[in-house]
Motif scaffolding. Sequence first.
Motif, mmCIF file in Angstrom:
data_model
loop_
_atom_site.group_PDB
_atom_site.id
_atom_site.type_symbol
_atom_site.label_atom_id
_atom_site.label_comp_id
_atom_site.label_asym_id
_atom_site.label_seq_id
_atom_site.Cartn_x
_atom_site.Cartn_y
_atom_site.Cartn_z
ATOM 1 N N SER A 101 0.718 65.650 31.872
ATOM 2 C CA SER A 101 0.344 64.351 32.428
ATOM 3 C C SER A 101 1.422 63.765 33.335
ATOM 4 O O SER A 101 1.242 62.679 33.863
ATOM 5 N N ILE A 102 2.529 64.481 33.553
ATOM 6 C CA ILE A 102 3.607 63.910 34.364
ATOM 7 C C ILE A 102 3.247 63.802 35.834
ATOM 8 O O ILE A 102 3.900 63.094 36.581
ATOM 9 N N GLY A 103 2.202 64.496 36.283
ATOM 10 C CA GLY A 103 1.817 64.436 37.689
ATOM 11 C C GLY A 103 2.839 65.151 38.548
ATOM 12 O O GLY A 103 3.150 66.304 38.322
ATOM 13 N N SER A 104 3.401 64.443 39.533
ATOM 14 C CA SER A 104 4.406 65.079 40.374
ATOM 15 C C SER A 104 5.659 65.316 39.537
ATOM 16 O O SER A 104 5.895 64.655 38.542
ATOM 17 N N ARG A 105 6.453 66.269 39.954
ATOM 18 C CA ARG A 105 7.651 66.598 39.198
ATOM 19 C C ARG A 105 8.716 67.092 40.148
ATOM 20 O O ARG A 105 8.425 67.520 41.257
ATOM 21 N N GLU A 106 9.940 67.035 39.713
ATOM 22 C CA GLU A 106 11.053 67.509 40.529
ATOM 23 C C GLU A 106 11.144 69.025 40.409
ATOM 24 O O GLU A 106 11.149 69.579 39.316
ATOM 25 N N LEU A 107 11.225 69.691 41.538
ATOM 26 C CA LEU A 107 11.347 71.138 41.547
ATOM 27 C C LEU A 107 12.736 71.529 41.046
ATOM 28 O O LEU A 107 13.738 70.967 41.475
ATOM 29 N N THR A 108 12.783 72.463 40.111
ATOM 30 C CA THR A 108 14.061 72.929 39.591
ATOM 31 C C THR A 108 14.748 73.804 40.636
ATOM 32 O O THR A 108 14.100 74.323 41.546
ATOM 33 N N GLU A 109 16.064 73.969 40.482
ATOM 34 C CA GLU A 109 16.807 74.784 41.445
ATOM 35 C C GLU A 109 16.242 76.196 41.536
ATOM 36 O O GLU A 109 16.073 76.738 42.618
ATOM 37 N N LYS A 110 15.950 76.779 40.389
ATOM 38 C CA LYS A 110 15.376 78.117 40.334
ATOM 39 C C LYS A 110 14.033 78.050 39.608
ATOM 40 O O LYS A 110 13.854 77.202 38.738
ATOM 41 N N PRO A 111 13.115 78.947 39.936
ATOM 42 C CA PRO A 111 11.861 78.980 39.185
ATOM 43 C C PRO A 111 12.102 79.520 37.774
ATOM 44 O O PRO A 111 13.155 80.098 37.491
ATOM 45 N N THR A 112 11.125 79.341 36.900
ATOM 46 C CA THR A 112 11.215 79.968 35.583
ATOM 47 C C THR A 112 11.269 81.478 35.787
ATOM 48 O O THR A 112 10.890 81.994 36.853
ATOM 49 N N ILE A 113 11.710 82.206 34.767
ATOM 50 C CA ILE A 113 11.789 83.658 34.903
ATOM 51 C C ILE A 113 10.404 84.262 35.129
ATOM 52 O O ILE A 113 10.256 85.228 35.877
ATOM 53 N N SER A 114 9.378 83.660 34.525
ATOM 54 C CA SER A 114 8.017 84.185 34.729
ATOM 55 C C SER A 114 7.536 83.963 36.148
ATOM 56 O O SER A 114 6.912 84.850 36.744
ATOM 57 N N LEU A 115 7.821 82.789 36.735
ATOM 58 C CA LEU A 115 7.406 82.564 38.121
ATOM 59 C C LEU A 115 8.246 83.412 39.072
ATOM 60 O O LEU A 115 7.737 83.902 40.083
ATOM 61 N N ALA A 116 9.526 83.611 38.752
ATOM 62 C CA ALA A 116 10.356 84.512 39.572
ATOM 63 C C ALA A 116 9.792 85.930 39.514
ATOM 64 O O ALA A 116 9.700 86.617 40.543
ATOM 65 N N ALA A 117 9.381 86.367 38.319
ATOM 66 C CA ALA A 117 8.784 87.697 38.174
ATOM 67 C C ALA A 117 7.469 87.774 38.947
ATOM 68 O O ALA A 117 7.192 88.772 39.632
ATOM 69 N N ALA A 118 6.652 86.718 38.853
ATOM 70 C CA ALA A 118 5.379 86.697 39.582
ATOM 71 C C ALA A 118 5.621 86.760 41.094
ATOM 72 O O ALA A 118 4.894 87.451 41.819
ATOM 73 N N THR A 119 6.656 86.066 41.559
ATOM 74 C CA THR A 119 6.982 86.100 42.990
ATOM 75 C C THR A 119 7.390 87.505 43.415
ATOM 76 O O THR A 119 6.985 87.980 44.482
ATOM 77 N N GLU A 120 8.168 88.177 42.603
ATOM 78 C CA GLU A 120 8.553 89.565 42.914
ATOM 79 C C GLU A 120 7.345 90.494 42.875
ATOM 80 O O GLU A 120 7.230 91.408 43.696
ATOM 81 N N LEU A 121 6.438 90.271 41.930
ATOM 82 C CA LEU A 121 5.195 91.042 41.882
ATOM 83 C C LEU A 121 4.416 90.835 43.174
ATOM 84 O O LEU A 121 3.923 91.798 43.780
ATOM 85 N N LEU A 122 4.306 89.587 43.612
ATOM 86 C CA LEU A 122 3.629 89.297 44.878
ATOM 87 C C LEU A 122 4.293 90.053 46.026
ATOM 88 O O LEU A 122 3.611 90.653 46.861
ATOM 89 N N LYS A 123 5.616 90.033 46.062
ATOM 90 C CA LYS A 123 6.334 90.723 47.146
ATOM 91 C C LYS A 123 6.034 92.216 47.166
ATOM 92 O O LYS A 123 5.962 92.823 48.237
ATOM 93 N N THR A 124 5.855 92.831 45.993
ATOM 94 C CA THR A 124 5.518 94.264 45.984
ATOM 95 C C THR A 124 4.161 94.486 46.639
ATOM 96 O O THR A 124 3.975 95.458 47.365
ATOM 97 N N TRP A 125 3.227 93.567 46.399
ATOM 98 C CA TRP A 125 1.919 93.704 47.034
ATOM 99 C C TRP A 125 1.985 93.385 48.524
ATOM 100 O O TRP A 125 1.255 93.984 49.317
ATOM 101 N N LEU A 126 2.872 92.489 48.911
ATOM 102 C CA LEU A 126 3.005 92.185 50.338
ATOM 103 C C LEU A 126 3.590 93.354 51.121
ATOM 104 O O LEU A 126 3.446 93.428 52.343
ATOM 105 N N SER A 127 4.240 94.280 50.432
ATOM 106 C CA SER A 127 4.769 95.464 51.118
ATOM 107 C C SER A 127 3.701 96.552 51.288
ATOM 108 O O SER A 127 3.939 97.540 51.967
#
Length: 193
Positions: free
Chosen positions: A105-131
């Motif tokens: 329910s917090i609505g907008s939120r402050e972006l953390t310096e780094k993503p969670t490890i799961s979102l970082a992993a998901a981003t790397e997974l995306l990058k493999t597909w982008l290649s």
Amino acid sequence: TGVDVMEYKSFDYKDNESGAGVTLPYRLFLPDGYKENDGKKYPLLFFLHGYGECGTDNMQQIRVLGGPNALLDRVVEKGDCIIVAPQCQASPAELNWVPINKQWSIGSRELTEKPTISLAAATELLKTWLSDEKVDKDRVYAAGISMGGYGTWDIISRNPDKFAAAIPVCGGIDESYMEGLKGMPIRTFHAAD
């Protein structure tokens, strides 16, 4: 539902700085004709599930609270788009797409310096597909529901150059990052309004 045809996969990720790692189960849909060597390029939909679909079963992330996922079912039915749908764990909160510990329910939120490890992993997974040469880099889309809506805002805020458009459903964003998303078509929904 149509999503049941999606392949079962997994992706191992290790953070170079901390050494922490995570394995993301993910489901994959490849369009008819994808494996043929015809030079055709396909759009890619990167889908992030909500909190109710967390786990390691590699099944719930393609559903919505155990029921059908109308968006993914339609895309599968149409049959002309690659779908990548990773699954994160429910606890600890650092394994969610965003580190807000179920405070939706917090609505907008402050972006953390780094993503969670799961979102970082998901981003790397995306990058493999982008290649993959069969992915049309001009037609990569992000979508997510609830916690995945927050994750969608997070991933497009951190990587606006990778996405053509986004559909965050019931999620919040760090509004200071909106400037970097100018020009990206975004269709967002929250409740009946």
